[in-house]
Design a protein around this motif. Structure first.
Motif, PDB file in Angstrom:
ATOM      1  N   VAL A 188      -3.882  -4.579  25.055  1.00 51.76           N
ATOM      2  CA  VAL A 188      -3.871  -4.438  23.599  1.00 51.76           C
ATOM      3  C   VAL A 188      -4.831  -3.317  23.238  1.00 51.76           C
ATOM      4  CG1 VAL A 188      -4.282  -5.527  21.374  1.00 51.76           C
ATOM      5  CG2 VAL A 188      -3.308  -6.865  23.251  1.00 51.76           C
ATOM      6  N   ILE A 189      -4.336  -2.312  22.568  1.00 55.36           N
ATOM      7  CA  ILE A 189      -5.199  -1.204  22.155  1.00 55.36           C
ATOM      8  C   ILE A 189      -5.925  -1.595  20.867  1.00 55.36           C
ATOM      9  CG2 ILE A 189      -5.239   1.203  21.411  1.00 55.36           C
ATOM     10  CD1 ILE A 189      -2.748   1.676  23.115  1.00 55.36           C
ATOM     11  N   LYS A 190      -7.258  -1.536  20.941  1.00 58.90           N
ATOM     12  CA  LYS A 190      -8.070  -1.966  19.800  1.00 58.90           C
ATOM     13  C   LYS A 190      -8.899  -0.786  19.303  1.00 58.90           C
ATOM     14  CE  LYS A 190      -8.382  -6.793  21.309  1.00 58.90           C
ATOM     15  NZ  LYS A 190      -9.274  -7.921  21.643  1.00 58.90           N
ATOM     16  N   ASN A 191      -8.227   0.190  18.756  1.00 55.68           N
ATOM     17  CA  ASN A 191      -8.907   1.346  18.195  1.00 55.68           C
ATOM     18  C   ASN A 191      -9.048   1.161  16.686  1.00 55.68           C
ATOM     19  OD1 ASN A 191      -9.043   2.704  20.679  1.00 55.68           O
ATOM     20  ND2 ASN A 191      -6.945   3.478  20.433  1.00 55.68           N
ATOM     21  N   TRP A 192     -10.196   1.584  16.167  1.00 56.13           N
ATOM     22  CA  TRP A 192     -10.397   1.442  14.725  1.00 56.13           C
ATOM     23  C   TRP A 192      -9.615   2.476  13.912  1.00 56.13           C
ATOM     24  CZ3 TRP A 192     -12.605   5.670  12.415  1.00 56.13           C
ATOM     25  CH2 TRP A 192     -13.390   6.512  13.218  1.00 56.13           C
ATOM     26  N   VAL A 193      -9.094   3.523  14.619  1.00 56.73           N
ATOM     27  CA  VAL A 193      -8.238   4.506  13.961  1.00 56.73           C
ATOM     28  C   VAL A 193      -7.054   4.806  14.894  1.00 56.73           C
ATOM     29  CG1 VAL A 193      -9.599   6.456  14.806  1.00 56.73           C
ATOM     30  CG2 VAL A 193      -8.065   6.761  12.835  1.00 56.73           C
ATOM     31  N   THR A 194      -5.859   4.768  14.340  1.00 59.29           N
ATOM     32  CA  THR A 194      -4.656   5.093  15.108  1.00 59.29           C
ATOM     33  C   THR A 194      -3.784   6.057  14.296  1.00 59.29           C
ATOM     34  OG1 THR A 194      -3.486   3.161  14.214  1.00 59.29           O
ATOM     35  CG2 THR A 194      -4.629   2.886  16.342  1.00 59.29           C
ATOM     36  N   ILE A 195      -2.818   6.749  15.015  1.00 53.53           N
ATOM     37  CA  ILE A 195      -1.932   7.730  14.384  1.00 53.53           C
ATOM     38  C   ILE A 195      -0.501   7.237  14.547  1.00 53.53           C
ATOM     39  CG2 ILE A 195      -1.181  10.142  14.347  1.00 53.53           C
ATOM     40  CD1 ILE A 195      -3.845  10.893  15.631  1.00 53.53           C
ATOM     41  N   ASP A 196       0.228   7.216  13.437  1.00 58.91           N
ATOM     42  CA  ASP A 196       1.610   6.742  13.493  1.00 58.91           C
ATOM     43  C   ASP A 196       2.506   7.659  14.344  1.00 58.91           C
ATOM     44  OD1 ASP A 196       1.128   4.523  12.024  1.00 58.91           O
ATOM     45  OD2 ASP A 196       1.917   5.298  10.124  1.00 58.91           O
ATOM     46  N   GLN A 197       2.368   8.966  14.186  1.00 56.94           N
ATOM     47  CA  GLN A 197       3.245   9.933  14.846  1.00 56.94           C
ATOM     48  C   GLN A 197       2.388  10.855  15.691  1.00 56.94           C
ATOM     49  OE1 GLN A 197       5.621  12.158  12.098  1.00 56.94           O
ATOM     50  NE2 GLN A 197       6.684  13.348  13.673  1.00 56.94           N
ATOM     51  N   MET A 198       2.520  10.729  17.005  1.00 55.10           N
ATOM     52  CA  MET A 198       1.678  11.490  17.916  1.00 55.10           C
ATOM     53  C   MET A 198       2.246  12.895  18.182  1.00 55.10           C
ATOM     54  SD  MET A 198      -0.834   9.533  18.452  1.00 55.10           S
ATOM     55  CE  MET A 198      -1.634  10.354  19.826  1.00 55.10           C
ATOM     56  N   SER A 199       3.561  13.135  17.877  1.00 53.82           N
ATOM     57  CA  SER A 199       4.152  14.469  18.079  1.00 53.82           C
ATOM     58  C   SER A 199       5.291  14.664  17.083  1.00 53.82           C
ATOM     59  CB  SER A 199       4.676  14.623  19.520  1.00 53.82           C
ATOM     60  OG  SER A 199       5.732  13.690  19.771  1.00 53.82           O
ATOM     61  N   GLY A 200       5.701  15.918  16.915  1.00 53.74           N
ATOM     62  CA  GLY A 200       6.781  16.202  15.972  1.00 53.74           C
ATOM     63  C   GLY A 200       6.974  17.704  15.824  1.00 53.74           C
ATOM     64  N   THR A 201       7.963  18.067  14.960  1.00 49.84           N
ATOM     65  CA  THR A 201       8.299  19.480  14.751  1.00 49.84           C
ATOM     66  C   THR A 201       8.273  19.771  13.256  1.00 49.84           C
ATOM     67  OG1 THR A 201       9.711  19.503  16.699  1.00 49.84           O
ATOM     68  CG2 THR A 201      10.035  21.283  15.085  1.00 49.84           C
ATOM     69  N   THR A 202       7.708  20.912  12.921  1.00 47.43           N
ATOM     70  CA  THR A 202       7.660  21.345  11.528  1.00 47.43           C
ATOM     71  C   THR A 202       8.317  22.702  11.428  1.00 47.43           C
ATOM     72  OG1 THR A 202       5.600  20.156  11.196  1.00 47.43           O
ATOM     73  CG2 THR A 202       6.178  21.822   9.552  1.00 47.43           C
ATOM     74  N   ALA A 203       9.302  22.806  10.573  1.00 49.01           N
ATOM     75  CA  ALA A 203      10.030  24.069  10.433  1.00 49.01           C
ATOM     76  C   ALA A 203       9.174  25.100   9.713  1.00 49.01           C
ATOM     77  CB  ALA A 203      11.337  23.834   9.660  1.00 49.01           C
ATOM     78  N   ILE A 204       9.601  26.360   9.904  1.00 49.97           N
ATOM     79  CA  ILE A 204       8.852  27.438   9.256  1.00 49.97           C
ATOM     80  C   ILE A 204       8.916  27.260   7.746  1.00 49.97           C
ATOM     81  CG2 ILE A 204       8.762  29.939   8.907  1.00 49.97           C
ATOM     82  CD1 ILE A 204       9.939  30.284  11.695  1.00 49.97           C
ATOM     83  N   GLY A 205       7.736  27.346   7.111  1.00 49.68           N
ATOM     84  CA  GLY A 205       7.667  27.234   5.658  1.00 49.68           C
ATOM     85  C   GLY A 205       7.607  25.812   5.144  1.00 49.68           C
ATOM     86  N   GLU A 206       7.659  24.840   6.062  1.00 54.18           N
ATOM     87  CA  GLU A 206       7.596  23.440   5.648  1.00 54.18           C
ATOM     88  C   GLU A 206       6.249  22.838   6.063  1.00 54.18           C
ATOM     89  OE1 GLU A 206      10.932  21.347   7.140  1.00 54.18           O
ATOM     90  OE2 GLU A 206      12.406  22.459   5.933  1.00 54.18           O
ATOM     91  N   SER A 207       6.036  21.592   5.662  1.00 53.54           N
ATOM     92  CA  SER A 207       4.813  20.888   6.028  1.00 53.54           C
ATOM     93  C   SER A 207       5.167  19.491   6.509  1.00 53.54           C
ATOM     94  CB  SER A 207       3.871  20.800   4.829  1.00 53.54           C
ATOM     95  OG  SER A 207       4.457  20.047   3.786  1.00 53.54           O
ATOM     96  N   SER A 208       4.258  18.941   7.303  1.00 50.89           N
ATOM     97  CA  SER A 208       4.429  17.571   7.815  1.00 50.89           C
ATOM     98  C   SER A 208       3.194  16.751   7.481  1.00 50.89           C
ATOM     99  CB  SER A 208       4.640  17.585   9.336  1.00 50.89           C
ATOM    100  OG  SER A 208       5.839  18.261   9.666  1.00 50.89           O
ATOM    101  N   VAL A 209       3.387  15.462   7.323  1.00 50.25           N
ATOM    102  CA  VAL A 209       2.290  14.541   7.017  1.00 50.25           C
ATOM    103  C   VAL A 209       2.028  13.662   8.228  1.00 50.25           C
ATOM    104  CG1 VAL A 209       1.500  12.656   5.550  1.00 50.25           C
ATOM    105  CG2 VAL A 209       2.848  14.526   4.568  1.00 50.25           C
ATOM    106  N   VAL A 210       0.788  13.632   8.656  1.00 58.45           N
ATOM    107  CA  VAL A 210       0.366  12.744   9.747  1.00 58.45           C
ATOM    108  C   VAL A 210      -0.443  11.610   9.132  1.00 58.45           C
ATOM    109  CG1 VAL A 210      -0.968  12.533  11.868  1.00 58.45           C
ATOM    110  CG2 VAL A 210       0.342  14.633  11.407  1.00 58.45           C
ATOM    111  N   THR A 211      -0.037  10.368   9.373  1.00 60.79           N
ATOM    112  CA  THR A 211      -0.699   9.204   8.760  1.00 60.79           C
ATOM    113  C   THR A 211      -1.695   8.589   9.743  1.00 60.79           C
ATOM    114  OG1 THR A 211       1.277   8.736   7.456  1.00 60.79           O
ATOM    115  CG2 THR A 211      -0.341   6.950   7.711  1.00 60.79           C
ATOM    116  N   LEU A 212      -2.929   8.429   9.290  1.00 54.87           N
ATOM    117  CA  LEU A 212      -3.979   7.755  10.074  1.00 54.87           C
ATOM    118  C   LEU A 212      -4.135   6.327   9.552  1.00 54.87           C
ATOM    119  CD1 LEU A 212      -6.725  10.536  10.218  1.00 54.87           C
ATOM    120  CD2 LEU A 212      -4.858  10.116  11.837  1.00 54.87           C
ATOM    121  N   ASN A 213      -4.221   5.366  10.453  1.00 57.88           N
ATOM    122  CA  ASN A 213      -4.419   3.962  10.097  1.00 57.88           C
ATOM    123  C   ASN A 213      -5.817   3.512  10.532  1.00 57.88           C
ATOM    124  OD1 ASN A 213      -1.636   3.497   9.189  1.00 57.88           O
ATOM    125  ND2 ASN A 213      -1.111   3.784  11.364  1.00 57.88           N
TER     126      ASN A 213
END
Length: 348
Positions: free
Chosen positions: A10-35
């Motif tokens: 069981v991973i017991k980290n006080w901060v985790t990331i929903d999406q560890m990888s992804g692609t962002t097109a030119i001119g666009e933006s992506s949101v990374v959510t921290l829990n």
């Protein structure tokens, strides 16, 4: 050796990331959510760094600092960490209380005794210590501050209350005493005349300015008066507490001469030998008639021997044996219908 392992990782980290990888097109933006999960936080102040790697040749890697601050109880400080106060005096102890998160807080003070009060100030609170007599000693107090989220802080400290020794007090004056020569012994309980406000045991120093008129015998808490001869004597009584504080008083003793038939009766009554190893002869004058009670009293007036006889007119002699009594001064009191006759006897 015994080893224990988790059945399921069981991973017991006080901060985790929903999406560890992804692609962002030119001119666009992506949101990374921290829990954030404070239940897994190990410290009050938790710090971490999120590292983001990209294929952007101009910004291949960048870092984001992440912090999780746990809610803390208010801080409590004082400039008087070891308060000392004297009985019947007042000492104010200031406390500064600050909440790092700016939360509101409440306070309470717990401890034995009822000599302290507290009130809010701009900086925190002020505890007023006002001990009374009999509060001397070391007292434990605790100041508790609780913020609006329930986080608490405690400040424990000791208060030393210093005893104030008070002098003995004369509560009842001793009135002038009047006796006849050779009258029976009189007892005075000095504890009925002096008190110690602190409840300590008193000792007494007693002196008389005219020992030819009266003898004064002392015990732990009283005096015994033996009238001797016509005259006036002044008795001084000093009450002393264990630390040497004193109270004193004086009173007069007036001794009058017995006249008439009483004088003849007393002069014809004999007690001998004196001093004695034990045998004691008592001769009663011929004028004494009726019931006669003979008492042998110790120095504090307690009866050690008692007998009763019925005497007719004429001289009468009886013998006592005080051999078993401790050495010291005794009084033989002869109680008749016409009054008492007292004789001092020394037992060797």
């Amino acid at each position: 050796m015994v080893k224990a392992m988790e059945k399921e990782l069981v991973i017991k980290n006080w901060v985790t990331i929903d999406q560890m990888s992804g692609t962002t097109a030119i001119g666009e933006s992506s949101v990374v959510t921290l829990n954030f999960n404070s239940a897994y936080a190990q410290e009050i102040r938790n710090n971490a760094t999120v590292v983001v790697n990209t294929n952007d040749p101009l910004n291949e890697q960048f870092e984001v600092d992440v912090n999780l601050l746990m809610n803390e109880g208010p801080d409590i400080t004082t400039t008087v960490p070891y308060p000392t106060v004297i009985e019947m005096e007042t000492l104010e102890v200031p406390f500064t209380i600050t909440d790092k998160e700016g939360d509101n807080y409440t306070v309470e003070v717990n401890g034995a005794g009822e000599y302290y009060t507290y009130a809010s100030t701009e900086e925190g609170i002020k505890i007023s210590l006002a001990p009374g007599y009999f509060d001397q000693g070391i007292h434990d107090l605790e100041l508790i501050a609780t913020d609006e989220h329930g986080a608490k802080s405690s400040y424990k400290f000791q208060v030393e209350v210093v005893n104030v020794n008070r002098a003995p007090e004369l509560v009842n004056s001793i009135a002038t005493k009047e006796y006849y020569e050779d009258e029976e012994l009189d007892n005075i309980d000095l504890n009925e005349h002096f008190i110690d406000p602190d409840g300590e045991e008193l000792k007494y120093d007693v002196s008389v300015d005219n020992q030819s008129v009266v003898n004064i015998y002392t015990s732990a808490t009283g005096i015994v008066i033996e009238p001797l001869a016509e005259g006036i004597a002044t008795v001084k009584v000093v009450a002393i507490d264990p630390l040497g504080l004193k109270a004193e008083t004086t009173f007069e003793i007036i001794i009058a001469t017995v006249t008439g038939i009483e004088e003849i009766t007393k002069s014809s009554t004999k007690v001998y030998p004196n001093p004695t190893d034990g045998p004691l002869n008592i001769v009663l004058g011929g004028e004494i008639e009726g019931e006669v009670i003979i008492d042998v009293l110790n120095i504090i007036g307690s009866s050690q021997y008692n007998t009763k006889i019925t005497k007719s007119k004429g001289q009468y002699e009886t013998k006592l044996d005080i051999a078993n009594m401790p050495s010291g001064i005794y009084m033989v009191r002869i109680r008749t219908n016409d009054g008492d006759i007292v004789r001092k006897v020394v037992k060797k």
